[in-house]
Design a protein around this motif. Structure first.
Motif, mmCIF file in Angstrom:
data_model
loop_
_atom_site.group_PDB
_atom_site.id
_atom_site.type_symbol
_atom_site.label_atom_id
_atom_site.label_comp_id
_atom_site.label_asym_id
_atom_site.label_seq_id
_atom_site.Cartn_x
_atom_site.Cartn_y
_atom_site.Cartn_z
ATOM 1 N N ALA A 104 38.786 38.936 44.421
ATOM 2 C CA ALA A 104 40.274 39.484 44.545
ATOM 3 C C ALA A 104 40.589 38.805 45.964
ATOM 4 O O ALA A 104 41.876 39.042 46.263
ATOM 5 C CB ALA A 104 40.088 40.831 44.275
ATOM 6 N N ILE A 105 39.557 38.765 46.870
ATOM 7 C CA ILE A 105 40.185 38.344 48.215
ATOM 8 C C ILE A 105 40.105 36.932 48.409
ATOM 9 O O ILE A 105 40.033 36.409 49.564
ATOM 10 C CB ILE A 105 39.118 39.082 49.268
ATOM 11 C CG1 ILE A 105 37.761 38.606 49.183
ATOM 12 C CG2 ILE A 105 39.372 40.704 49.248
ATOM 13 C CD1 ILE A 105 36.820 39.153 50.267
ATOM 14 N N VAL A 106 39.806 36.100 47.267
ATOM 15 C CA VAL A 106 39.815 34.528 47.491
ATOM 16 C C VAL A 106 41.026 34.119 48.340
ATOM 17 O O VAL A 106 40.894 33.268 49.083
ATOM 18 C CB VAL A 106 39.654 34.034 46.250
ATOM 19 C CG1 VAL A 106 40.126 32.557 46.237
ATOM 20 C CG2 VAL A 106 38.147 34.228 45.562
ATOM 21 N N ARG A 107 42.306 34.619 47.818
ATOM 22 C CA ARG A 107 43.607 34.120 48.622
ATOM 23 C C ARG A 107 43.625 34.229 49.935
ATOM 24 O O ARG A 107 43.993 33.525 50.552
ATOM 25 C CB ARG A 107 44.787 34.815 47.595
ATOM 26 C CG ARG A 107 46.084 34.294 47.967
ATOM 27 C CD ARG A 107 47.045 34.887 47.316
ATOM 28 N NE ARG A 107 46.997 34.719 45.636
ATOM 29 C CZ ARG A 107 47.532 35.233 45.044
ATOM 30 N NH1 ARG A 107 48.696 36.174 45.232
ATOM 31 N NH2 ARG A 107 47.375 35.061 43.568
ATOM 32 N N ILE A 108 42.934 35.447 50.458
ATOM 33 C CA ILE A 108 42.870 35.714 51.729
ATOM 34 C C ILE A 108 42.037 34.745 52.437
ATOM 35 O O ILE A 108 42.118 34.331 53.564
ATOM 36 C CB ILE A 108 42.676 37.115 51.941
ATOM 37 C CG1 ILE A 108 44.106 38.156 51.346
ATOM 38 C CG2 ILE A 108 42.606 37.742 53.677
ATOM 39 C CD1 ILE A 108 43.850 39.547 51.312
ATOM 40 N N THR A 131 43.877 40.613 42.559
ATOM 41 C CA THR A 131 43.989 39.615 43.952
ATOM 42 C C THR A 131 45.525 39.746 44.445
ATOM 43 O O THR A 131 45.808 39.886 45.716
ATOM 44 C CB THR A 131 43.990 38.251 43.517
ATOM 45 O OG1 THR A 131 42.527 37.965 42.931
ATOM 46 C CG2 THR A 131 44.445 37.138 44.367
ATOM 47 N N GLU A 132 46.576 40.226 43.806
ATOM 48 C CA GLU A 132 47.875 40.223 44.116
ATOM 49 C C GLU A 132 48.098 41.589 44.685
ATOM 50 O O GLU A 132 48.745 41.437 45.840
ATOM 51 C CB GLU A 132 48.978 40.262 42.848
ATOM 52 C CG GLU A 132 49.130 38.905 42.129
ATOM 53 C CD GLU A 132 49.921 38.700 41.107
ATOM 54 O OE1 GLU A 132 50.753 39.512 40.930
ATOM 55 O OE2 GLU A 132 50.120 37.693 40.628
ATOM 56 N N VAL A 133 47.367 42.403 44.275
ATOM 57 C CA VAL A 133 47.545 43.749 44.840
ATOM 58 C C VAL A 133 46.936 43.802 46.309
ATOM 59 O O VAL A 133 47.519 44.272 47.272
ATOM 60 C CB VAL A 133 46.999 45.023 44.062
ATOM 61 C CG1 VAL A 133 46.892 46.287 44.868
ATOM 62 C CG2 VAL A 133 47.709 45.256 42.808
ATOM 63 N N MET A 134 45.805 43.399 46.468
ATOM 64 C CA MET A 134 45.096 43.276 47.774
ATOM 65 C C MET A 134 45.743 42.347 48.621
ATOM 66 O O MET A 134 45.686 42.432 49.767
ATOM 67 C CB MET A 134 43.655 42.837 47.574
ATOM 68 C CG MET A 134 42.912 44.054 46.794
ATOM 69 S SD MET A 134 41.019 43.458 46.528
ATOM 70 C CE MET A 134 40.494 43.528 48.313
ATOM 71 N N SER A 135 46.557 41.217 48.133
ATOM 72 C CA SER A 135 47.349 40.358 49.021
ATOM 73 C C SER A 135 48.339 40.934 49.739
ATOM 74 O O SER A 135 48.926 41.155 50.807
ATOM 75 C CB SER A 135 47.780 39.094 48.219
ATOM 76 O OG SER A 135 46.565 38.134 47.925
ATOM 77 N N PHE A 136 49.123 41.983 49.027
ATOM 78 C CA PHE A 136 50.066 42.456 49.263
ATOM 79 C C PHE A 136 49.593 43.565 50.363
ATOM 80 O O PHE A 136 50.136 43.996 51.075
ATOM 81 C CB PHE A 136 50.984 43.368 48.182
ATOM 82 C CG PHE A 136 52.190 42.470 47.554
ATOM 83 C CD1 PHE A 136 52.900 41.849 48.026
ATOM 84 C CD2 PHE A 136 51.835 42.437 46.257
ATOM 85 C CE1 PHE A 136 54.076 41.089 47.462
ATOM 86 C CE2 PHE A 136 52.764 41.389 45.567
ATOM 87 C CZ PHE A 136 53.781 40.853 46.112
ATOM 88 N N MET A 137 48.597 44.289 49.988
ATOM 89 C CA MET A 137 48.038 45.178 50.747
ATOM 90 C C MET A 137 47.688 44.620 52.201
ATOM 91 O O MET A 137 48.033 45.153 53.389
ATOM 92 C CB MET A 137 46.824 45.748 50.550
ATOM 93 C CG MET A 137 46.951 46.756 49.205
ATOM 94 S SD MET A 137 45.286 47.484 48.767
ATOM 95 C CE MET A 137 44.498 48.122 50.190
ATOM 96 N N TYR A 138 47.002 43.496 52.325
ATOM 97 C CA TYR A 138 46.878 42.768 53.603
ATOM 98 C C TYR A 138 47.952 42.627 54.415
ATOM 99 O O TYR A 138 48.301 42.710 55.820
ATOM 100 C CB TYR A 138 46.158 41.505 53.099
ATOM 101 C CG TYR A 138 45.985 40.604 54.380
ATOM 102 C CD1 TYR A 138 44.657 40.948 55.259
ATOM 103 C CD2 TYR A 138 46.567 39.507 54.712
ATOM 104 C CE1 TYR A 138 44.421 40.187 56.313
ATOM 105 C CE2 TYR A 138 46.184 38.612 55.885
ATOM 106 C CZ TYR A 138 44.998 39.037 56.608
ATOM 107 O OH TYR A 138 44.822 38.566 57.738
ATOM 108 N N PHE A 169 34.491 44.551 54.624
ATOM 109 C CA PHE A 169 34.411 44.594 53.044
ATOM 110 C C PHE A 169 33.484 43.405 52.679
ATOM 111 O O PHE A 169 32.781 43.819 51.763
ATOM 112 C CB PHE A 169 35.936 44.483 52.753
ATOM 113 C CG PHE A 169 36.121 44.812 51.147
ATOM 114 C CD1 PHE A 169 35.345 45.453 50.366
ATOM 115 C CD2 PHE A 169 36.745 43.622 50.302
ATOM 116 C CE1 PHE A 169 35.477 45.669 48.928
ATOM 117 C CE2 PHE A 169 36.946 43.527 48.950
ATOM 118 C CZ PHE A 169 36.375 44.665 48.280
ATOM 119 N N ARG A 170 33.789 42.451 53.106
ATOM 120 C CA ARG A 170 32.761 41.535 52.764
ATOM 121 C C ARG A 170 31.438 41.600 52.822
ATOM 122 O O ARG A 170 30.438 41.285 52.149
ATOM 123 C CB ARG A 170 33.142 40.070 53.359
ATOM 124 C CG ARG A 170 34.346 39.282 52.911
ATOM 125 C CD ARG A 170 34.426 38.063 53.377
ATOM 126 N NE ARG A 170 33.271 36.977 53.575
ATOM 127 C CZ ARG A 170 32.770 36.108 54.152
ATOM 128 N NH1 ARG A 170 33.677 35.803 55.275
ATOM 129 N NH2 ARG A 170 31.750 35.557 53.959
#
Length: 224
Positions: free
Chosen positions: A162-166, A76-83, A96-97
């Protein structure tokens, strides 16, 4: 030549793959690991820090290090940074969804449990009865989560979670855009009914049709 700190991750990886270590297991003290690997305690400490950063272990104050397997938090952290850092677009999250949920529907048609069917229909009823947009957004998200869980595929579930935060920011904003574009949420509710009923009834055509309708609206109003 393998770096000293890498010996730690290699050792722990081998033990995990061999089934000698499982989540919850307590690792030996740093001193013992240093003696076993013929390296310094600093190298052991550095290796353990690397493993903690990727979610393999967790350090508990005054107790030591344990196997944790908390990979979803790291992902989740990695994908948030990527976003943020790669300037990713909402449309990329949507794609992706859609890919994940499309395959989840295919799997759920065969794997969904009775409990998951009941949860889907309960969230659908709550969505249609909701009086506030906050409630509708929460039930909207819950329907998609149960669908993903019903796939029974842990890799897909981990990727989706992992994309919950976004999504916490993305879904309410997207629902608002869609509903504003359509003037009301009648058609969006229809899409969710098809998704929930399709999965619960094992009607793949209905379920996939609901997903197609749902993501068609998202794509149409995404950049409006």
């Amino acid at each position: 030549m393998e770096k000293s700190y890498a010996k730690v991750s290699t050792l722990i990886k081998e033990k995990i793959l061999a089934g000698e270590l499982v989540p919850g297991d307590h690792l030996p003290p740093e001193r013992e690991m240093a003696e076993l690997l013929d390296t310094s305690r600093n190298s052991v400490r550095e290796g353990l820090r690397v493993l903690e950063n990727v979610g393999v272990i967790e350090s508990r104050q005054g107790s030591g290090n344990y196997i944790s397997g908390r990979f979803e938090e790291t992902l989740t952290e990695v994908m948030s940074f990527m976003y943020v850092m790669k300037g990713m677009k909402d449309s990329e999250i949507t794609e992706f969804r859609y890919a994940l949920e499309w395959q989840a529907m295919n799997l759920a048609a065969e794997r969904i449990t009775e409990g998951q069917k009941k949860r889907l229909m309960r969230h659908l009823a709550a969505l249609e009865a909701a009086e506030t947009e906050a409630d509708r957004s929460a039930q909207d998200k819950a329907i998609h989560y149960v669908l993903m869980e019903a796939s029974g595929n842990n890799y897909m579930i981990a990727s989706y979670n992992a994309i919950v935060r976004i999504m916490d920011i993305y879904i309410p904003k997207m629902r608002g855009k869609i509903i504003m574009g359509m003037q009301d949420d009648t058609e969006l509710s229809k899409a969710h009914r098809m998704i929930a009923e399709g999965a619960a009834e094992g009607d793949l055509d209905k379920g996939l049709g609901g997903l197609e309708l749902h993501f068609k609206y998202i794509k149409e109003y995404q950049d409006s």
